[in-house]
Motif scaffolding. Structure first.
Motif, PDB file in Angstrom:
ATOM      1  N   ASN A 203       0.888  -1.303   0.231  1.00 18.94           N
ATOM      2  CA  ASN A 203      -0.053   0.117  -0.100  1.00 18.94           C
ATOM      3  C   ASN A 203       0.783   1.211   0.056  1.00 18.94           C
ATOM      4  OD1 ASN A 203      -2.308  -1.506  -0.027  1.00 18.94           O
ATOM      5  ND2 ASN A 203      -2.780  -1.388   2.148  1.00 18.94           N
ATOM      6  N   ALA A 204       1.917   1.326   0.752  1.00 22.08           N
ATOM      7  CA  ALA A 204       2.619   2.357   0.729  1.00 22.08           C
ATOM      8  C   ALA A 204       3.423   2.303  -0.792  1.00 22.08           C
ATOM      9  CB  ALA A 204       4.185   2.141   1.746  1.00 22.08           C
ATOM     10  N   GLY A 205       3.758   1.497  -1.359  1.00 27.18           N
ATOM     11  CA  GLY A 205       4.104   1.223  -2.849  1.00 27.18           C
ATOM     12  C   GLY A 205       3.285   2.053  -3.674  1.00 27.18           C
ATOM     13  N   ILE A 206       1.945   1.748  -3.624  1.00 31.12           N
ATOM     14  CA  ILE A 206       0.990   2.475  -4.499  1.00 31.12           C
ATOM     15  C   ILE A 206       0.957   3.768  -4.091  1.00 31.12           C
ATOM     16  CG2 ILE A 206      -1.794   2.316  -4.781  1.00 31.12           C
ATOM     17  CD1 ILE A 206      -1.518  -0.775  -4.259  1.00 31.12           C
ATOM     18  N   ALA A 207       0.827   4.240  -2.670  1.00 27.22           N
ATOM     19  CA  ALA A 207       0.768   5.650  -2.322  1.00 27.22           C
ATOM     20  C   ALA A 207       1.835   6.447  -3.261  1.00 27.22           C
ATOM     21  CB  ALA A 207       0.753   5.718  -1.045  1.00 27.22           C
ATOM     22  N   VAL A 208       3.139   5.695  -3.114  1.00 21.20           N
ATOM     23  CA  VAL A 208       4.369   6.619  -3.636  1.00 21.20           C
ATOM     24  C   VAL A 208       3.972   6.744  -5.162  1.00 21.20           C
ATOM     25  CG1 VAL A 208       6.728   5.877  -4.503  1.00 21.20           C
ATOM     26  CG2 VAL A 208       5.930   5.959  -1.895  1.00 21.20           C
ATOM     27  N   ALA A 209       3.347   5.670  -6.038  1.00 21.31           N
ATOM     28  CA  ALA A 209       3.251   5.577  -7.243  1.00 21.31           C
ATOM     29  C   ALA A 209       2.322   6.565  -7.731  1.00 21.31           C
ATOM     30  CB  ALA A 209       2.904   4.410  -7.822  1.00 21.31           C
ATOM     31  N   ASN A 210       1.136   6.783  -6.878  1.00 24.29           N
ATOM     32  CA  ASN A 210       0.201   7.862  -7.106  1.00 24.29           C
ATOM     33  C   ASN A 210       0.802   9.112  -7.156  1.00 24.29           C
ATOM     34  OD1 ASN A 210      -1.900   5.668  -7.629  1.00 24.29           O
ATOM     35  ND2 ASN A 210      -2.635   5.881  -5.548  1.00 24.29           N
ATOM     36  N   LYS A 211       1.664   9.197  -6.148  1.00 26.75           N
ATOM     37  CA  LYS A 211       2.285  10.746  -5.811  1.00 26.75           C
ATOM     38  C   LYS A 211       3.623  10.764  -5.660  1.00 26.75           C
ATOM     39  CE  LYS A 211       0.543  14.980  -3.409  1.00 26.75           C
ATOM     40  NZ  LYS A 211      -0.143  15.482  -2.217  1.00 26.75           N
ATOM     41  N   PRO A 212       4.627  10.293  -6.722  1.00 27.36           N
ATOM     42  CA  PRO A 212       5.809  10.310  -6.379  1.00 27.36           C
ATOM     43  C   PRO A 212       6.606  11.602  -5.878  1.00 27.36           C
ATOM     44  CG  PRO A 212       5.491  10.126  -8.560  1.00 27.36           C
ATOM     45  CD  PRO A 212       3.986  10.187  -7.961  1.00 27.36           C
ATOM     46  N   GLY A 213       7.413  11.717  -4.751  1.00 30.53           N
ATOM     47  CA  GLY A 213       7.825  12.672  -3.993  1.00 30.53           C
ATOM     48  C   GLY A 213       7.067  13.637  -3.225  1.00 30.53           C
ATOM     49  N   GLY A 214       5.751  13.113  -3.427  1.00 25.49           N
ATOM     50  CA  GLY A 214       4.695  14.076  -2.645  1.00 25.49           C
ATOM     51  C   GLY A 214       4.038  13.475  -1.395  1.00 25.49           C
ATOM     52  N   THR A 215       4.683  12.596  -0.940  1.00 21.01           N
ATOM     53  CA  THR A 215       4.093  11.801   0.255  1.00 21.01           C
ATOM     54  C   THR A 215       5.059  11.645   1.363  1.00 21.01           C
ATOM     55  OG1 THR A 215       4.847   9.518  -0.102  1.00 21.01           O
ATOM     56  CG2 THR A 215       2.960  10.047  -1.139  1.00 21.01           C
ATOM     57  N   SER A 216       4.881  11.172   2.636  1.00 23.48           N
ATOM     58  CA  SER A 216       5.663  11.386   3.518  1.00 23.48           C
ATOM     59  C   SER A 216       6.597   9.974   3.545  1.00 23.48           C
ATOM     60  CB  SER A 216       5.185  11.153   4.900  1.00 23.48           C
ATOM     61  OG  SER A 216       4.220  10.212   5.084  1.00 23.48           O
ATOM     62  N   PHE A 217       6.368   9.129   2.496  1.00 24.29           N
ATOM     63  CA  PHE A 217       7.001   8.067   2.282  1.00 24.29           C
ATOM     64  C   PHE A 217       8.446   8.454   1.474  1.00 24.29           C
ATOM     65  CE2 PHE A 217       2.509   5.824   2.524  1.00 24.29           C
ATOM     66  CZ  PHE A 217       2.757   6.067   3.833  1.00 24.29           C
ATOM     67  N   ASN A 218       9.186   9.275   1.918  1.00 29.24           N
ATOM     68  CA  ASN A 218      10.342   9.468   1.007  1.00 29.24           C
ATOM     69  C   ASN A 218      11.547   9.773   1.981  1.00 29.24           C
ATOM     70  OD1 ASN A 218      11.669  10.045  -1.299  1.00 29.24           O
ATOM     71  ND2 ASN A 218      10.933  12.232  -1.471  1.00 29.24           N
ATOM     72  N   PRO A 219      12.492   8.576   1.833  1.00 28.99           N
ATOM     73  CA  PRO A 219      12.425   7.532   0.720  1.00 28.99           C
ATOM     74  C   PRO A 219      11.560   6.322   1.557  1.00 28.99           C
ATOM     75  CG  PRO A 219      14.243   7.236   2.470  1.00 28.99           C
ATOM     76  CD  PRO A 219      13.591   8.645   2.732  1.00 28.99           C
ATOM     77  N   LEU A 220      11.164   5.655   0.460  1.00 29.57           N
ATOM     78  CA  LEU A 220      10.517   4.290   1.044  1.00 29.57           C
ATOM     79  C   LEU A 220      11.485   3.010   0.835  1.00 29.57           C
ATOM     80  CD1 LEU A 220       8.113   2.537   1.550  1.00 29.57           C
ATOM     81  CD2 LEU A 220       7.622   2.660  -1.161  1.00 29.57           C
ATOM     82  N   LEU A 221      11.640   2.414   2.124  1.00 26.39           N
ATOM     83  CA  LEU A 221      12.736   1.294   1.992  1.00 26.39           C
ATOM     84  C   LEU A 221      12.002   0.000   2.204  1.00 26.39           C
ATOM     85  CD1 LEU A 221      15.506   0.378   2.509  1.00 26.39           C
ATOM     86  CD2 LEU A 221      15.335   0.634   5.108  1.00 26.39           C
ATOM     87  N   ILE A 222      12.038  -0.571   1.417  1.00 23.02           N
ATOM     88  CA  ILE A 222      11.393  -2.016   1.483  1.00 23.02           C
ATOM     89  C   ILE A 222      12.452  -3.150   1.943  1.00 23.02           C
ATOM     90  CG2 ILE A 222       9.924  -3.681   0.079  1.00 23.02           C
ATOM     91  CD1 ILE A 222       9.483  -1.366  -1.865  1.00 23.02           C
TER      92      ILE A 222
END
Length: 475
Positions: free
Chosen positions: A159-178
């Motif tokens: 779900n975090a990956g989907i959120a990032v894909a919808n709004k790259p650079g525009g979420t608090s998931f930056n960076p996203l570390l999996i």
């Protein structure tokens, strides 16, 4: 009013700003400084030769129009390249831009009249001799969110990956570390994020690269004395996806260059996605300043999928391949291959192949043969519970005693050995190991591992404990 280099360049910038995208202006024109004006020749300072080449490749026409408006038809532009000497001399120097491929000369500027010549982009992904300025994403289009089955083990990361894909650079998931163990889908999810972004935002520059390849490119750039070109190439990426970032461990030069690239991307609202086989807290030989940045966004763990998710993964795989298989056989495979999605799918592929090539019907017995081979040929990951039992039996104590709060020396050492082997033989995080061995924290586990290493090299009896337990656990 006196005409100066600053006033001419300021007027040029006003014109350019009105005619290009704001992000492009910020990236490619804000860093430029006017240096001097000599007659109809304006000298501007740019950060690197790569920067100059990009301007010539993409903005030479608008630069020509802007400067002609200010200085007339005979206007000329002189580029001053201010760059870092990568051979250890910290003093900056300027690099001459020659009209042919001559050796750069320090502290010398040269005219670069407007022309239609397009310099070749310094792209580390381009094969020498082949002209191609387009940056290929290096993504695998078959890795998508659609075929990344959701379950309790991966819901947060997906779900975090989907959120990032919808709004790259525009979420608090930056960076996203999996992060997670081998074969759980880290690379698949990283590609899926990139593929979805390319689909939704075709204008964005997305790049997937392994940390190993990134390191090799950096080493090559140092050898060829174009480290700054390497940095500037990565600073123009909108979405940077680096796989297996733990590979940077111990590589101080690569970590340093990645630190600067990361900072630039993050400050400019670009998205960074990282994958690792361990959580940031468990990474060793990674600089603290880099680890702290890994923690700025979200660290999402991919865990071993439960039985229901494993069944769903197999059924989805069969559906995509257009193959029918009895539920009891799918469930048998899912029940016996638990720790690795890659092996799970591999077993089904082998089952289909055996059935097809040997004209055999897919039966439970055939499934059993295939699964037995997979399990036998795979180094099985022992559980933390099993490790605690083996260590407790070895020291003739109960598991509850091993997990207790007592500070008796022989029990403390047994507990430390259990933590040491849990770290060695499982993919669990330090925090997870600590919570399962007596509700300790990750710092206690780290201390235990260091203590075992130290005692093994100084205490002969203790070294025998380690060797005996290693034999028992590796059977």
């Amino acid at each position: 009013m006196e005409i100066t280099a600053e006033s001419v360049w300021s007027n040029c910038l006003s014109f350019i700003k009105d005619n290009i995208q704001p992000q492009a202006y910020k990236t490619w024109f804000e860093p430029i400084q006017a240096v001097k004006l000599t007659g109809n020749a304006l000298s501007i300072q740019v950060p690197s030769k790569f920067f100059y080449e990009w301007l010539e490749e993409h903005y030479v026409k608008i630069l020509k129009v802007a400067l002609t408006k200010e200085l007339g038809d005979d206007a000329k532009l002189v580029y001053v390249i201010k760059m870092e000497n990568t051979y250890g001399n910290k003093q900056p120097f300027t690099e001459k831009i020659p009209s042919s491929n001559r050796t750069p000369v320090k502290s010398q500027d040269v005219d670069v009249p407007f022309n239609n010549k397009s310099p070749e982009l310094k792209n580390p992904f381009i094969i020498p001799g082949i002209r191609n300025v387009k940056i290929e994403s290096q993504l695998n289009p078959s890795y998508t969110f659609e075929n990344f089955l959701e379950g309790d083990s991966n819901r947060l990361a997906r779900n975090a990956g989907i959120a990032v894909a919808n709004k790259p650079g525009g979420t608090s998931f930056n960076p996203l570390l999996i992060f997670g163990g081998v074969g759980l889908g880290k690379t698949h999810l990283a590609h899926a994020i990139g593929v979805d972004i390319k689909d939704k935002y075709p204008e964005k520059t997305v790049l997937y690269i392994s940390a190993e390849k990134f390191t090799q490119q950096y080493i090559d750039s140092v050898k060829k004395n174009n480290r700054n070109d390497f940095i500037h190439f990565y600073q123009i990426i909108d979405v940077l996806i680096i796989d297996d970032v733990q590979f940077l461990s111990g590589k101080t030069g690569t970590q340093d260059v990645f630190f600067h690239i990361f900072n630039h991307l993050h400050q400019n609202g670009k998205q960074v996605v990282l994958t690792s086989d361990k959580a940031p807290v468990d990474m060793q030989d990674i600089e603290q300043r880099l680890l702290s940045r890994f923690k700025w966004g979200l660290s999402a763990e991919l865990q071993t999928p439960d039985f229901e998710t494993r069944v769903s993964i197999l059924k989805n795989k069969l559906y995509r391949d257009g193959v029918e298989m009895p539920d009891e056989i799918v469930e048998y495979v899912a029940k016996h291959i638990k720790t690795n999605v890659r092996e799970l799918e591999g077993a089904i592929i082998s089952l289909i192949a055996q059935s097809s090539f040997n004209k055999k019907e897919i039966t439970i017995n055939l499934a059993k043969d295939i699964v037995d081979k997979f399990v036998k040929n795979t180094k099985r990951e022992v559980s933390i519970d099993y490790i605690q039992k083996v260590v407790s039996d070895y020291f003739q104590m109960d598991v509850s005693t091993l997990q207790s709060k007592t500070r008796k020396r022989h029990i403390v050492q047994a507990r430390q050995l259990a933590m040491f082997f849990a770290k060695k033989y499982t993919k669990a995080s330090l925090a997870s190991i600590g919570s399962q061995i007596g509700q300790r924290d990750h710092a206690t586990v780290l201390h235990a591992c260091k203590t075992v290493d130290n005692l093994s090299s100084t205490d002969k009896q203790f070294r025998k404990y380690v060797e005996d337990l290693a034999k028992k656990l590796s059977l």
